[in-house]
Design a protein around this motif. Structure first.
Motif, PDB file in Angstrom:
ATOM      1  N   MET B   1       2.300 -10.958   1.943  1.00 58.30           N
ATOM      2  CA  MET B   1       3.609 -10.601   2.546  1.00 58.30           C
ATOM      3  C   MET B   1       4.689 -10.701   1.464  1.00 58.30           C
ATOM      4  O   MET B   1       4.668 -11.633   0.663  1.00 58.30           O
ATOM      5  N   THR B   2       5.586  -9.787   1.436  1.00 52.91           N
ATOM      6  CA  THR B   2       6.645  -9.868   0.422  1.00 52.91           C
ATOM      7  C   THR B   2       7.733 -10.822   0.904  1.00 52.91           C
ATOM      8  O   THR B   2       7.910 -11.037   2.088  1.00 52.91           O
ATOM      9  N   LEU B 166       1.690   7.879  -7.252  1.00 53.73           N
ATOM     10  CA  LEU B 166       2.194   7.132  -6.105  1.00 53.73           C
ATOM     11  C   LEU B 166       1.100   6.225  -5.551  1.00 53.73           C
ATOM     12  O   LEU B 166       1.334   5.059  -5.229  1.00 53.73           O
ATOM     13  N   LEU B 169       0.551   3.246  -7.896  1.00 51.98           N
ATOM     14  CA  LEU B 169       1.496   2.134  -7.701  1.00 51.98           C
ATOM     15  C   LEU B 169       1.128   1.352  -6.449  1.00 51.98           C
ATOM     16  O   LEU B 169       1.126   0.122  -6.439  1.00 51.98           O
ATOM     17  N   ARG B 170       0.788   2.084  -5.410  1.00 54.63           N
ATOM     18  CA  ARG B 170       0.399   1.427  -4.165  1.00 54.63           C
ATOM     19  C   ARG B 170      -0.823   0.535  -4.363  1.00 54.63           C
ATOM     20  O   ARG B 170      -0.858  -0.615  -3.928  1.00 54.63           O
ATOM     21  N   MET B 173       0.010  -2.573  -6.387  1.00 57.44           N
ATOM     22  CA  MET B 173       0.765  -3.542  -5.586  1.00 57.44           C
ATOM     23  C   MET B 173      -0.154  -4.283  -4.624  1.00 57.44           C
ATOM     24  O   MET B 173      -0.051  -5.494  -4.464  1.00 57.44           O
ATOM     25  N   GLU B 174      -1.035  -3.535  -3.965  1.00 56.61           N
ATOM     26  CA  GLU B 174      -1.922  -4.180  -2.995  1.00 56.61           C
ATOM     27  C   GLU B 174      -2.854  -5.176  -3.671  1.00 56.61           C
ATOM     28  O   GLU B 174      -3.090  -6.271  -3.169  1.00 56.61           O
ATOM     29  N   ASN B 177      -0.890  -8.316  -4.673  1.00 57.02           N
ATOM     30  CA  ASN B 177      -0.638  -9.216  -3.541  1.00 57.02           C
ATOM     31  C   ASN B 177      -1.908  -9.921  -3.099  1.00 57.02           C
ATOM     32  O   ASN B 177      -1.909 -11.109  -2.805  1.00 57.02           O
TER      33      ASN B 177
END
Lengths: 109, 375, 467
Positions: B1-2, B166, B169-170, B173-174, B177
């Protein structure tokens, strides 16, 4: 083959019949109908399939916002049927998935 | 979670300022080296050069005046398949990597000859180890039948490819996290204080972070940040405009420099190089020129509908090459900036992150120091 | 009215949209001597509410009712003015100096003006629910287009579902025309009636409209169409032919099913913000109307000097309000261009504002009464939100959980908003879903960054500009 018609015409002040061809079948429409209305009259289901998954779609808003009424009209793919007025002899086909650029009628210079 | 910014301080082994393609690739590499990472980003409103990337993994033509740049580019291209595979494996996201080669189409013989000469020069500097071919129209048509009659030819490089930036980047990021990384969309970092224990970062919004080491990956934002740690980032924005057409049935099997077909089938057309400051908008004049060239290259694109157009600001150094440097006055601060965040992603996740992690001097990176601009 | 070559002329005023706001503005501008061009993407003037008003093909004028035919006088006034009228013309880009890039029959050119009035009206709010993408599901607005433009009606079994005055109007029009309606599934939440009661003083200031609404409900009751209230959810399913076959609805905890070949849905209308967004005008979230409105002063001038907005595209207030708003903007524009003294402007504005008053006063009552039920604003996981790219609410939520903060990042990561409709049908829902998931206000979450072309145009047409 398109199904039986779902849409009925109410009495008009002045009629101006025009013949278009929906998937090769002659359909009588009125001169100010749009191509989207023509496929609804013809019962063309679906009138397009999505490029993403091939899902069945048909016109939804009829005012140029939703882009669901994309049709192949006179050989040009992906036209908004609701923004195109019918013309006598118009050839309307369903838009199957994404357009194929090899099938574009080339513009004369 | 951010987490969004709150008052108080947080700590990490390494803080990265900037969560774009550059920052996230380095973050993953640092995590691979066992470090606890926080990435501080501006969130949805960032300039986000990463969203304005054409998506090419482009080897040919890079580094014609700096052989070391050609080398790291080729290295990155070779490392790309394993980066893509590991992202797919860990996140399920397929970044649509295709590396079967690419063509740079030329519309005149002069352009083609000049380009071939340039590539030959790179080959010579690489001691002959540099794959490319000069193709005439007939040979180009063997690979891409749809090119127009006015195409003179192309230069081909088997190591070129493309990817969906795109989704890249996704996926990064995943993965970040999932591996316990902290993504803090606190906004713009304004000040960096250096002390004996490390660094204290303050955001405009009031957030504070303490960490032993920091990496500046903030794109154009590095201009203001770098001097605070004794480094220099003479960057300027360079706008590129891109047209995106509707999806069409697959026809273009190779990226071509100006035109590529994405994994979904949409046709992406570029581009421009404009010095217009921080204006990332589109202009009719340039869009029309881009469309005009595209139609010359691929006449069959005439009837394809343009669905959107965007402009994005490249993060440009004076010579166009990256800056990779660590601070001598503030040890533990690193500066990373480039305009090829996609091509170099594998290099950033791999060797570059290893360099930062090891905290050792790497002489091979000296050519990328900012001092070169003042010489 | 002429349509001479417009490229060398710089107009005083360019009006985009020939609905009530645009037509009234054109007539007013003509009276004040402003050189005006009126641009509309449809081939016939009238916008949506007065669609095909000049031709009005229906033989029986009782079907659409007298409100529709009021548009005739507006049209005449527009035609009598010396406005250059460009039908079938789509504005796809506006440059910094207000130069318009427009497309007509596959060719682009430029139109220059000193002032811009955006009167692009409203669109139907998207109504996401399971099965809303099936052939056979259309909006109530679509049924009105077919009725007005082509005298066409959908045949049975026909069901209407949703909430709002337009749905009730369409039901009564179709019923009057003899179309059997199987059911009117009203999703207006019961508590809305209580919440709206607080605003009834304002509603009473527009007694005429209130009575019209009451009359409508009475007509519907007499028609015998089953008006089923308190409907909590909808689901549509197809039969063997990929076409809508059944609609399911839940009410008071019980599930019901209806055979159905045509389903007309409606959850109100929202401003068409595509152009105002592309111009990067300031917008604010209207909590009562659950949509975005461009900032505008009392004359309709937006956050960018020289750009005005009037009618439903600035905020939903109906056709009568749109006319008056169009006139007010023109008064201010005329003053700014030195064609009208401030006193005269103020004097002329008085009766306009007086007529506008009741339409603004009743707004809160209607907005609260017909505010869509939550499931239609924030749908279930398996519901398609982006129709073009087939992205579900669930996928948006998982992207949010993975750190996505806003609609632009969501667009980048999921492709929502990247299809041909350019975010028109998914924008509102995407912002709502993200705001709810990230526990943020919609104002904080924002909206898609809309870029030109405002409507798609071919690469060839764009390329030809460079010739």
């Amino acid at each position: 083959m398109p199904n039986a018609s779902h849409f009925k015409r109410l009495p008009m002040r002045v009629g101006e019949p025009v013949t278009v061809f929906v998937e090769g079948r002659a359909i009588e429409v009125e001169s100010y109908d749009t191509a989207a209305a023509a496929v609804l009259i013809a019962g063309l289901v679906p009138s397009r399939t999505t490029p993403t998954s091939g899902s069945a779609r048909a016109p939804y808003c009829l005012m140029g916002v939703c882009f669901e009424c994309l049709l192949d009209i006179d050989g040009v793919a992906n036209q908004q049927g609701c923004m195109v007025k019918v013309r006598d002899g118009m050839q309307i086909h369903r838009q199957v998935g994404a357009r194929d650029i090899h099938e574009s009628p080339q513009e004369t210079a | 979670m951010t987490k969004t910014a709150t008052q108080g301080s947080r700590s990490a082994d390494v803080c990265l300022i900037g969560g774009g393609l550059v920052g996230m690739a380095i973050a993953l590499g640092l995590q691979r080296n066992g470090l606890r990472i926080t990435v501080i980003d501006e969130g949805d409103v960032a300039l986000r050069a990463s969203r304005g990337n054409f998506g090419l993994i482009w080897v040919q033509g890079k580094g014609d005046t700096l052989p070391e740049y050609a080398e790291i580019t080729r290295l990155s291209a070779r490392l790309w398949p394993s980066l893509a595979a590991s992202l797919k494996h860990s996140t399920g996201v397929d970044v649509q990597l295709q590396q079967r080669g690419g063509l740079y189409l030329c519309l005149t013989e002069q352009e083609l000859d000049a380009r071939a000469r340039m590539l030959e020069k790179i080959r010579a500097a690489a001691g002959g180890d540099y794959p490319y071919e000069k193709l005439d129209l007939k040979q180009v048509r063997e690979k891409i039948p749809e090119v127009g009659d006015t195409v003179a030819g192309a230069t081909w490089c088997p190591e070129d490819g493309h990817v969906n930036p795109l989704l890249l980047l996704r996926a990064m990021m995943e993965r970040f996290n999932a591996q316990g990384g902290v993504m803090d969309n606190a906004g713009c970092v304004e000040t960096i204080e250096h002390h004996s224990g490390g660094f204290r970062l303050r955001a405009r919004s009031g957030g504070i972070w303490d960490c032993a080491r920091i990496v500046l990956c903030a794109g154009l934002g590095n201009r203001e940040l770098a001097p605070q740690v004794g480094l220099s980032a003479p960057l300027s924005p360079n706008r590129g405009q891109v047209l995106v057409g509707e999806r069409v049935r697959p026809f273009l099997n190779y990226p071509t420099g100006y035109v590529r077909q994405t994994g979904e089938g949409s046709v992406q057309i570029g581009d421009s190089k404009e010095d217009v400051g921080f204006d990332s908008g589109t202009t009719t004049e340039v869009m029309a020129k881009i469309a005009h060239r595209a139609v010359k290259l691929f006449p069959l694109l005439r009837d394809v509908k343009l669905v959107r157009a965007w402009g994005a600001l490249r993060v440009m150094t004076p010579d166009g090459y990256p800056i990779y440097q660590t601070s001598t006055t503030c040890p533990g601060a690193y500066l990373v900036t480039c305009h090829s965040g996609v091509t170099l992603a594998a290099f950033h996740e791999g060797p570059l992150a290893d360099w930062i992690s090891s905290d050792r001097h790497d002489p091979s990176l000296e050519v990328f120091h900012a001092e070169r601009f003042t010489l | 009215m002429s349509s001479r070559n417009t490229t060398d002329v710089c107009y005083d005023l360019a009006i985009i949209g020939a609905g009530p706001a645009g037509m009234a503005a054109a007539a007013e501008a003509g009276q004040l001597g402003l050189a005006t061009v009126l641009i509309d993407e449809q081939e016939e003037a009238g916008g949506q509410i007065y669609r095909a008003i000049e031709r009005a093909p229906l033989a029986d004028e009782g079907i659409l009712g007298s409100d529709y035919y009021k548009g005739r006088s507006l049209l005449k006034a527009m035609q009598a003015s010396h406005t250059d009228y460009l039908p079938g013309t789509t504005v796809w880009d506006v440059e910094d100096d207000l130069t318009l890039n427009v497309s007509h029959h596959g060719r682009s050119r430029q139109v220059r003006a000193r002032r811009l009035l955006i009167a692009t009206g409203a669109q139907e709010r998207p109504v996401p629910f399971t099965g809303w993408t099936l052939p056979g599901v259309m909006t109530c607005g679509a049924a009105q287009v077919l009725l007005k433009n082509s005298a066409l009606v959908p045949s049975a079994p026909l069901v209407l579902a949703g909430s709002g005055p337009l749905m009730l109007l369409v039901a009564s029009q179709l019923s009057y025309a003899g179309v059997p309606i199987k059911a009117l599934l009203d999703t207006t939440p019961r508590e809305n009636y209580f919440r709206a009661a607080r605003y009834s003083p304002g509603a009473l200031r527009n007694l005429k409209l209130l009575l019209k609404g009451v009359g409508l409900l009475r007509t519907l009751k007499r028609s015998g169409v089953p008006h089923i209230t308190g409907v909590e959810s909808l689901r549509a399913e197809s039969g063997k032919d990929d076409h809508l076959d059944k609609v399911y609805y839940r009410r008071k905890g019980a599930d019901h099913e209806l055979d159905c070949r045509s389903l007309l849905v409606h959850q109100g209308v929202v401003p068409n913000v595509q152009l105002t967004r592309a111009l990067e005008l300031k917008h604010r979230w209207n909590e009562q109307q659950q949509c975005w409105n461009p900032h505008a002063d009392v004359w309709g001038e937006t956050s960018r000097a020289g750009i005005f907005v009037a009618g439903d595209s600035s905020g939903i207030a109906g056709a009568q309000a749109a006319e008056e708003a169009g006139r007010l903007s023109v008064l201010q524009i005329a003053k700014q261009l030195g064609q009208l003294e401030e006193d005269t402007r103020n004097k002329r504005a008085v009766p306009i504002r007086r007529r506008l008053g009741p339409h603004q006063a009743i707004r809160p009552f209607l907005d609260v009464l017909y505010q869509p039920a939550r499931p239609f604003l924030i749908p279930e996981d398996d519901t398609i939100v982006c129709r073009c790219e087939e992205i579900t609410a669930g996928e948006l939520r998982s992207i949010a959980d993975a750190g996505c903060q806003g609609p632009n990042q969501a667009k980048a990561f999921s492709r929502a908003g990247m299809g041909p409709c350019q975010g028109r049908l998914c924008g509102l829902t995407v912002s709502q879903v993200l705001a709810e998931r990230n526990n943020q206000s919609i104002d904080a979450v924002g909206y898609y960054h809309i870029r030109p072309p405002i409507k798609p145009l071919t690469i060839g047409e764009l390329a030809d500009i460079a010739n």
